[in-house]
Motif scaffolding. Structure first.
Motif, short mmCIF file in Angstrom:
data_model
loop_
_atom_site.label_atom_id
_atom_site.label_comp_id
_atom_site.label_asym_id
_atom_site.label_seq_id
_atom_site.Cartn_x
_atom_site.Cartn_y
_atom_site.Cartn_z
N MET A 278 4.54 -34.91 -56.15
CA MET A 278 4.77 -33.98 -57.06
C MET A 278 5.11 -32.40 -56.27
SD MET A 278 2.99 -34.83 -60.60
CE MET A 278 3.85 -33.70 -61.54
N PRO A 279 4.11 -32.16 -55.30
CA PRO A 279 4.36 -30.80 -54.71
C PRO A 279 5.40 -30.72 -53.63
CG PRO A 279 2.06 -31.26 -55.04
CD PRO A 279 2.90 -32.73 -55.33
N MET A 280 5.71 -32.12 -52.99
CA MET A 280 6.54 -31.96 -51.81
C MET A 280 7.74 -32.61 -51.98
SD MET A 280 3.45 -33.85 -49.41
CE MET A 280 4.67 -34.52 -48.22
N THR A 281 8.22 -32.88 -53.27
CA THR A 281 9.55 -33.25 -53.35
C THR A 281 10.30 -32.21 -54.57
OG1 THR A 281 8.76 -34.87 -55.19
CG2 THR A 281 8.94 -35.59 -53.13
N GLY A 282 11.60 -32.39 -54.47
CA GLY A 282 12.35 -31.38 -55.30
C GLY A 282 12.35 -31.79 -56.66
#
Length: 789
Positions: A278-282
């Motif tokens: 969730m934090p690392m993908t757009g």
């Protein structure tokens, strides 16, 4: 049906293999747990597991990086930094700006810095936590309005126009201006990002990737390894959801796994846990939109100046095309005599936002749908009447802001049909009466249309290929360039081939999408999966059908025109026929090739971006929805009570799959507009980073009345069996829920005030809009510029 069931030539009549509500080809596997996803693939011996070390700040530079503790961690076999990449280090899909790893500049929280391979997944995850990184942090730019003021753009702005919009607005009897903020959306695919890379000979690599774009993963893996593209094979059987989040965002993890596999000579799996995914993908792009419109006393638009601004995150990714599509859809279903649309692509220090179902179209539509409601409140008319007044019409009212003619316009008829079938007028009257007698609970009703352009706006992506084999036992193997993410693409393409060859669908086996079978594929996106790959598969089937027919005619002494395929048999006269299996064997014995490739490219489309003119879309898909809601004016809580949908899919290839897509798209759109709220803190850290603090719709959010019908009309364009795309357009039907919430709030001021309601329209935002509407109603009505009080 079992995969191992023997084939027979007495299978049930297959006339009309398309148009039937056939079950999804993997449905049984899905519910039984037999479906194989990337993480289920049996791993080679000594497979290693990867984890990524990432930044903890959103903007700044790395001052020092100490990885000695990582190397010393239990189970660590290899560690790679930016300097260890033998080939390209930037994997931007269209424009540069997406470094695979960074050694200096930090542009978002979660940016990859290094990658580790260990003997177990847990060891890899623990190891990356032992990195010691010192940063020189700077204040991040996180506000899109500030980015717009500072002209912090990832790509240049763009403009579409027709006529003199500023003059038309200035000269109009009535004028309004407004702005809206639209939240983004987490893809929340059930299967997270995953890749498994297996080394092969000659520097090659077999990559299993959960991706919507195998060819792009193939190309980027080749580039980072510095090998020819033909050395890389990407295999993708199915995804557990994609929604656009695996169009470009699957590539980094495949590239990192491949780098480690190349370095160690062992297979490497990299799977992001949800807390990292969730934090690392757009996400879907948040947007900031504005309008300035002029209209007459009946509510007919005379001119509009519209600005759509995408919050793109730190890099271009696909933002240029996404904001373009928002601009293409800022008119939605309405003719604007003089119009100017400006689109901006703002840079902020967050993860780079990316494709999501609708690809910017929903964000563009929202501003004109707000305008329709605002005009209706200003002139004192039902919003549906204002919408109908402004619909695209005949000659003189059929040209879009980008100068494409709206042909075969079904919306006036479709809306009229839905208005009657949903009892819109009666319900409108009943709701008005109900609201008068209920001081706390207020109900709202809205009917909103959708006109969505079908085609990739990047022209060269509108092509597809397929590979078809017929074996001597009459079984058929099919491969095409599209990817299956649960949407039923394989099911539809299978039906198309069965229809073309007049055989039972059970004869056909669809294999994993692989870059060594069909090369240079386009992403499965833009709602074009069936349009493109279905046509390519049909063309391959027609080629094989022609070869078999010629062989049968020659061997049986018949005219080629007399040969016909029907119900698993090949006939050359009214009384003479052989089974399809016998025909395949006959062709083989007579040295006729039973393998064919098929190719298709979309006709008629073109777009001159410099002139902002052209025909970017082959056709438009249409639909409309009526939504009814009830809100609690004391708390802002609400429920969706009823939804009636009438949607245009042309001649449906599979009504069950199409209705499922419409239902799912609507609910996902409702989630975007109501409950799904992305939140970043002042340091640029995503705080809505898990299912515990990010609310997607649950089954309990499904409206008690949820009625979906298909509009009965063949596509006037020559699409596959005159069907229409269904993946993205239904998503925007959910705008009716947001509009109905505004309708309910507006009832507090006897429908004379059009409330501000940014999205997601959480209960908190609804309550604020309720209080603002009450205050405005008691303190004097907000008037349109130039209007009468």
């Amino acid at each position: 049906m079992h995969d191992s069931a023997p084939l027979t030539d007495s299978t049930t009549n297959t006339t009309g293999a398309t148009g039937l509500p056939r079950a999804h080809e993997s449905a049984t596997k899905h519910v039984s747990g037999q479906a194989t996803y990337v993480d289920d693939i049996v791993e080679p011996r000594d497979t290693l597991y990867a984890a990524v070390g990432v930044s903890s700040i959103s903007r700044g530079h790395i001052r020092s990086l100490d990885l000695s503790g990582v190397w010393a961690s239990e189970g660590v076999v290899d560690l790679l930094e930016l300097s260890d990449i033998p080939g390209h280090t930037d994997i931007g899909p269209v424009f540069p700006g997406d470094p695979l790893l960074t050694a200096d500049e930090i542009r978002f929280v979660g940016q990859p810095i290094f990658v580790v391979a260990a003997t177990t997944e847990l060891q890899a995850r623990r190891a990356v936590q032992r990195a010691v990184i010192e940063y020189e942090a700077r204040e991040p730019l996180l506000d899109v309005t500030r980015a717009l003021q500072e002209q912090a753009f990832v790509r240049p702005s763009h403009r579409m126009q027709r006529g003199d919009a500023p003059a038309a607005v200035d000269d109009a009897p009535l004028r309004l201006d407004a702005e809206q903020h639209l939240g983004g959306q987490e893809h929340f695919y059930l299967e997270g990002q995953a890749a498994l890379a297996v080394p092969a000979e000659d520097g090659g690599m077999l990559v299993y990737s959960s991706t919507q774009h195998p060819s792009e993963v193939q190309k980027l893996v080749a580039e980072v390894l510095n090998v020819p593209v033909n050395r890389i094979t990407v295999d993708m059987r199915r995804m557990g959801g994609g929604f656009g989040g695996k169009e470009t965002q699957a590539a980094p993890w495949a590239c990192l796994a491949a780098l480690l596999a190349s370095s160690t000579g062992k297979a490497v799996k990299l799977r992001l846990p949800r807390c990292d995914d969730m934090p690392m993908t757009g996400k879907r792009h948040p947007f900031y939109n504005r309008y300035r419109i002029g209209f007459d006393l009946q509510g007919r638009l005379l001119g509009a100046q519209i600005t759509v601004t995408g919050n793109c995150g730190h890099s271009p990714d696909l933002s240029d095309a996404i904001v373009d599509r928002a601009m293409f859809h800022a008119d939605n279903a309405y003719y604007i005599p003089a119009v100017r649309i400006d689109g901006h692509r703002c840079m902020t220090h967050t993860v780079s936002h990316t494709a999501f179902r609708g690809f910017g179209g929903p964000q563009g539509m929202m501003i004109i749908e707000r305008a329709m409601d605002d005009i209706a409140r200003t002139v004192g008319r039902d919003p549906l009447d204002v919408r109908k007044l402004n619909l695209y019409g005949g000659p003189g009212r059929d040209l879009t802001p980008y100068h494409q003619q709206v042909e075969h316009n079904l919306l006036p008829e479709l809306i009229e049909q839905l208005e009657v079938s949903s009892d819109y007028r009666q319900r409108r009257n009943e709701i008005r009466e109900w609201n008068r007698s209920n001081p706390v609970l207020k109900r709202g009703l809205a009917l909103t249309p959708v006109k969505f352009g079908i085609s990739f706006t990047v022209q060269h992506l509108n092509q597809a290929g397929a590979l078809l084999h017929i074996y001597t036992d009459g079984s058929i193997q099919l491969n095409h360039g599209g990817t299956e993410m649960g949407q039923g693409l394989h099911t539809k393409v299978l039906q198309i081939v069965a229809e073309t060859l007049s055989v039972a669908p059970e004869r056909i086996q669809i294999t994993a999408t692989r870059t060594d079978k069909v090369p240079n594929t386009s992403p499965t996106a833009a709602s074009s999966g069936t349009d493109l790959n279905g046509q390519a598969a049909r063309n391959a089937a027609l080629e094989l059908k022609q070869r078999i027919a010629l062989c049968v005619a020659e061997q049986k002494g018949a005219e080629i025109g007399a040969v016909r395929f029907d119900n698993n048999r090949v006939h050359w006269s009214d009384s003479d026929s052989i089974s399809f299996t016998e025909a395949a064997e006959l062709a083989y014995l007579n040295r006729v090739s039973l393998s064919a490739t098929g190719y298709y490219r979309t006709p008629k489309i073109w777009y001159d971006r410099e002139q902002a003119k052209g025909r970017p879309f082959f056709y438009f898909a249409n639909g409309a929805a009526v939504s009814e809601v009830v809100i609690d004016t004391l708390t802002g809580e609400y429920r969706v009570l009823a939804v009636d949908i009438l949607h245009d899919v042309g001649r449906s290839l599979n009504p069950a799959v199409d209705i499922g897509q419409i239902e799912g798209g609507f609910i996902q759109g409702m989630g975007w507009l109501t409950t799904e709220e992305l939140k970043w803190n002042a340091q640029g850290q995503l705080v809505s980073n898990s299912p515990a603090n990010y609310k997607i719709p649950a089954i309990s959010d499904t409206p008690p009345r949820f009625k979906v019908e298909l509009f009965k009309r063949d596509n006037a364009e020559e699409t596959i069996y005159n069907s229409k795309a269904v993946g993205e357009p239904p998503f925007m039907l959910a705008i009716s829920v947001w509009s109905a919430l505004r309708d309910a709030i507006s009832s507090l001021a006897d429908y004379r005030i059009s409330p501000d309601l940014d999205t997601p329209a959480t209960p908190e935002r609804v309550l604020r809009a309720v209080m603002a509407t009450r205050d405005a109603s008691s303190g004097g009505l907000k008037q349109a510029d130039g209007g009468e009080p």
